[in-house]
Write a protein that holds these residues in place. Sequence first.
Motif, PDB file in Angstrom:
ATOM      1  N   ARG A  50       0.859  -1.175   0.000  1.00 13.57           N
ATOM      2  CA  ARG A  50       0.000   0.000   0.000  1.00 13.57           C
ATOM      3  C   ARG A  50       0.902   1.234   0.000  1.00 13.57           C
ATOM      4  O   ARG A  50       1.759   1.391   0.857  1.00 13.57           O
ATOM      5  N   CYS A  51       0.672   2.124  -0.973  1.00 11.92           N
ATOM      6  CA  CYS A  51       1.612   3.225  -1.211  1.00 11.92           C
ATOM      7  C   CYS A  51       0.937   4.586  -1.051  1.00 11.92           C
ATOM      8  O   CYS A  51      -0.265   4.732  -1.266  1.00 11.92           O
ATOM      9  N   MET A  52       1.756   5.583  -0.699  1.00 11.82           N
ATOM     10  CA  MET A  52       1.299   6.963  -0.580  1.00 11.82           C
ATOM     11  C   MET A  52       2.328   7.866  -1.253  1.00 11.82           C
ATOM     12  O   MET A  52       3.529   7.585  -1.235  1.00 11.82           O
ATOM     13  N   ILE A  53       1.841   8.959  -1.842  1.00 17.82           N
ATOM     14  CA  ILE A  53       2.706   9.948  -2.492  1.00 17.82           C
ATOM     15  C   ILE A  53       2.560  11.280  -1.767  1.00 17.82           C
ATOM     16  O   ILE A  53       1.441  11.733  -1.520  1.00 17.82           O
ATOM     17  N   ILE A  54       3.703  11.912  -1.438  1.00 17.98           N
ATOM     18  CA  ILE A  54       3.700  13.279  -0.918  1.00 17.98           C
ATOM     19  C   ILE A  54       4.655  14.090  -1.782  1.00 17.98           C
ATOM     20  O   ILE A  54       5.868  13.861  -1.772  1.00 17.98           O
ATOM     21  N   ASP A  55       4.106  15.015  -2.550  1.00 19.62           N
ATOM     22  CA  ASP A  55       4.907  15.817  -3.468  1.00 19.62           C
ATOM     23  C   ASP A  55       4.101  17.066  -3.808  1.00 19.62           C
ATOM     24  O   ASP A  55       2.914  16.972  -4.123  1.00 19.62           O
ATOM     25  N   ASP A  56       4.742  18.223  -3.761  1.00 24.21           N
ATOM     26  CA  ASP A  56       4.009  19.467  -4.016  1.00 24.21           C
ATOM     27  C   ASP A  56       3.858  19.766  -5.507  1.00 24.21           C
ATOM     28  O   ASP A  56       3.182  20.727  -5.878  1.00 24.21           O
ATOM     29  N   GLU A  57       4.457  18.954  -6.376  1.00 24.11           N
ATOM     30  CA  GLU A  57       4.368  19.187  -7.820  1.00 24.11           C
ATOM     31  C   GLU A  57       3.297  18.288  -8.435  1.00 24.11           C
ATOM     32  O   GLU A  57       3.435  17.058  -8.420  1.00 24.11           O
ATOM     33  N   PRO A  58       2.235  18.859  -8.994  1.00 22.52           N
ATOM     34  CA  PRO A  58       1.166  18.046  -9.590  1.00 22.52           C
ATOM     35  C   PRO A  58       1.652  17.099 -10.686  1.00 22.52           C
ATOM     36  O   PRO A  58       1.211  15.952 -10.757  1.00 22.52           O
ATOM     37  N   LEU A  59       2.570  17.568 -11.532  1.00 23.07           N
ATOM     38  CA  LEU A  59       3.062  16.708 -12.615  1.00 23.07           C
ATOM     39  C   LEU A  59       3.862  15.526 -12.070  1.00 23.07           C
ATOM     40  O   LEU A  59       3.801  14.418 -12.620  1.00 23.07           O
ATOM     41  N   ALA A  60       4.614  15.765 -10.995  1.00 25.15           N
ATOM     42  CA  ALA A  60       5.374  14.674 -10.381  1.00 25.15           C
ATOM     43  C   ALA A  60       4.423  13.630  -9.787  1.00 25.15           C
ATOM     44  O   ALA A  60       4.650  12.422  -9.913  1.00 25.15           O
ATOM     45  N   ARG A  61       3.360  14.098  -9.137  1.00 27.92           N
ATOM     46  CA  ARG A  61       2.379  13.165  -8.576  1.00 27.92           C
ATOM     47  C   ARG A  61       1.699  12.370  -9.692  1.00 27.92           C
ATOM     48  O   ARG A  61       1.485  11.164  -9.566  1.00 27.92           O
ATOM     49  N   LYS A  62       1.375  13.050 -10.781  1.00 34.94           N
ATOM     50  CA  LYS A  62       0.727  12.377 -11.908  1.00 34.94           C
ATOM     51  C   LYS A  62       1.632  11.287 -12.497  1.00 34.94           C
ATOM     52  O   LYS A  62       1.188  10.171 -12.780  1.00 34.94           O
ATOM     53  N   GLY A  63       2.926  11.608 -12.663  1.00 38.33           N
ATOM     54  CA  GLY A  63       3.851  10.624 -13.211  1.00 38.33           C
ATOM     55  C   GLY A  63       3.971   9.392 -12.329  1.00 38.33           C
ATOM     56  O   GLY A  63       3.939   8.253 -12.809  1.00 38.33           O
ATOM     57  N   LEU A  64       4.091   9.618 -11.024  1.00 38.93           N
ATOM     58  CA  LEU A  64       4.182   8.488 -10.097  1.00 38.93           C
ATOM     59  C   LEU A  64       2.888   7.688 -10.066  1.00 38.93           C
ATOM     60  O   LEU A  64       2.907   6.459 -10.003  1.00 38.93           O
ATOM     61  N   ILE A 104      11.427  16.002  -1.398  1.00 40.86           N
ATOM     62  CA  ILE A 104      12.249  16.617  -0.357  1.00 40.86           C
ATOM     63  C   ILE A 104      11.989  18.116  -0.247  1.00 40.86           C
ATOM     64  O   ILE A 104      11.576  18.611   0.804  1.00 40.86           O
ATOM     65  N   ARG A 105      12.203  18.860  -1.308  1.00 44.91           N
ATOM     66  CA  ARG A 105      12.008  20.308  -1.231  1.00 44.91           C
ATOM     67  C   ARG A 105      10.532  20.656  -1.410  1.00 44.91           C
ATOM     68  O   ARG A 105      10.003  20.633  -2.512  1.00 44.91           O
ATOM     69  N   MET A 106       9.894  20.960  -0.281  1.00 42.59           N
ATOM     70  CA  MET A 106       8.491  21.347  -0.270  1.00 42.59           C
ATOM     71  C   MET A 106       8.322  22.557   0.645  1.00 42.59           C
ATOM     72  O   MET A 106       9.178  22.810   1.502  1.00 42.59           O
ATOM     73  N   PRO A 107       7.238  23.325   0.498  1.00 34.79           N
ATOM     74  CA  PRO A 107       7.047  24.503   1.352  1.00 34.79           C
ATOM     75  C   PRO A 107       6.967  24.152   2.833  1.00 34.79           C
ATOM     76  O   PRO A 107       6.435  23.110   3.210  1.00 34.79           O
ATOM     77  N   LYS A 108       7.534  25.001   3.673  1.00 35.64           N
ATOM     78  CA  LYS A 108       7.451  24.949   5.139  1.00 35.64           C
ATOM     79  C   LYS A 108       8.275  23.836   5.770  1.00 35.64           C
ATOM     80  O   LYS A 108       8.979  24.058   6.748  1.00 35.64           O
ATOM     81  N   ILE A 109       8.203  22.608   5.246  1.00 37.67           N
ATOM     82  CA  ILE A 109       9.019  21.521   5.798  1.00 37.67           C
ATOM     83  C   ILE A 109       9.508  20.644   4.658  1.00 37.67           C
ATOM     84  O   ILE A 109       8.756  20.326   3.735  1.00 37.67           O
ATOM     85  N   ASN A 110      10.786  20.292   4.700  1.00 36.42           N
ATOM     86  CA  ASN A 110      11.277  19.412   3.635  1.00 36.42           C
ATOM     87  C   ASN A 110      11.098  17.951   4.031  1.00 36.42           C
ATOM     88  O   ASN A 110      10.839  17.623   5.193  1.00 36.42           O
ATOM     89  N   GLY A 111      11.222  17.093   3.039  1.00 33.95           N
ATOM     90  CA  GLY A 111      10.952  15.684   3.260  1.00 33.95           C
ATOM     91  C   GLY A 111      11.878  15.027   4.259  1.00 33.95           C
ATOM     92  O   GLY A 111      11.471  14.127   5.003  1.00 33.95           O
ATOM     93  N   VAL A 112      13.136  15.464   4.297  1.00 34.65           N
ATOM     94  CA  VAL A 112      14.096  14.877   5.247  1.00 34.65           C
ATOM     95  C   VAL A 112      13.664  15.167   6.679  1.00 34.65           C
ATOM     96  O   VAL A 112      13.612  14.275   7.535  1.00 34.65           O
ATOM     97  N   ASP A 113      13.347  16.434   6.962  1.00 30.70           N
ATOM     98  CA  ASP A 113      12.910  16.803   8.313  1.00 30.70           C
ATOM     99  C   ASP A 113      11.581  16.144   8.669  1.00 30.70           C
ATOM    100  O   ASP A 113      11.363  15.742   9.818  1.00 30.70           O
ATOM    101  N   PHE A 114      10.699  16.045   7.689  1.00 30.25           N
ATOM    102  CA  PHE A 114       9.412  15.389   7.928  1.00 30.25           C
ATOM    103  C   PHE A 114       9.621  13.925   8.303  1.00 30.25           C
ATOM    104  O   PHE A 114       9.008  13.427   9.257  1.00 30.25           O
ATOM    105  N   LEU A 115      10.487  13.240   7.586  1.00 29.00           N
ATOM    106  CA  LEU A 115      10.750  11.833   7.888  1.00 29.00           C
ATOM    107  C   LEU A 115      11.351  11.682   9.279  1.00 29.00           C
ATOM    108  O   LEU A 115      10.979  10.768  10.025  1.00 29.00           O
ATOM    109  N   ARG A 116      12.263  12.588   9.639  1.00 25.87           N
ATOM    110  CA  ARG A 116      12.849  12.535  10.979  1.00 25.87           C
ATOM    111  C   ARG A 116      11.792  12.705  12.074  1.00 25.87           C
ATOM    112  O   ARG A 116      11.956  12.213  13.184  1.00 25.87           O
ATOM    113  N   SER A 117      10.718  13.420  11.758  1.00 28.63           N
ATOM    114  CA  SER A 117       9.690  13.695  12.765  1.00 28.63           C
ATOM    115  C   SER A 117       8.737  12.531  12.986  1.00 28.63           C
ATOM    116  O   SER A 117       7.974  12.527  13.959  1.00 28.63           O
TER     117      SER A 117
END
Length: 235
Positions: A4-18, A56-69
């Motif tokens: 079961r998979c989830m996508i977190i990405d602020d770019e619509p085209l990137a989400r569409k491709g995945l 990784i590079r997203m507004p307010k919090i990046n993916g690395v910091d989010f994963l650490r949390s």
Amino acid sequence: MNLRCMIIDDEPLARKGLREYLADTPGLELTGEYEHPAAALPALSADKPDLLFLDIRMPKINGVDFLRSLPHPPMVIFTTAHSEYALDAFELNVIDYLVKPFSFERYLKAVTKARDFAARHRPEQPAADHFFIKCDNKLEKVMYDDILFVEALQNYIAVHTKQRKFVTYLTFKAMEDYLPVSHFIKVHKSFIVSLNKIDSIDGQDVFVAGHQLPVSRSLKDEVMARVLQDRYLRR
């Protein structure tokens, strides 16, 4: 094994491709896609995905910091246009690090790593070398290492081994979910094959101990990636 998979990405085209890649990959279920980590938090807790594709590079919090949390993160594959976070990522034991734009083949290698990791760490899979199935009112012992391939036969399945063929009243899906994904692969809607028993590949067919089995077009890329891995010698 299904993931079961989830996508977190602020770019619509990137989400569409995945999303399209996931739709073309059997055994992967997309539970949700989000443009910001905060929006995904409730779903992460409720849906408990097995695999997270995380930018990784997203507004307010990046993916690395989010994963650490995250106290109990799922498996993570980073998907980013920036390579400078690779060290941080692997310190966090992510499955893989995909630099955009990435090909379907490269994505498939990352998914294969996730499947193998999940199979090795699946708690309900005991370290065993055999299982039992019912054939003609008798319980028959089947050794994993003896299995050549599994064939769907309407309401039955046939387990072909080195010594004989076991026909049992089971669904093909039940057998697919039970067999460890690290050693077996579905090559067609009617065939599951032991990876280390594949002798050769010719066009849309694989050959296993003299048996010629078809490979579905939708599965061929995954089959080739799983079978060859890093063991294909070329000029």
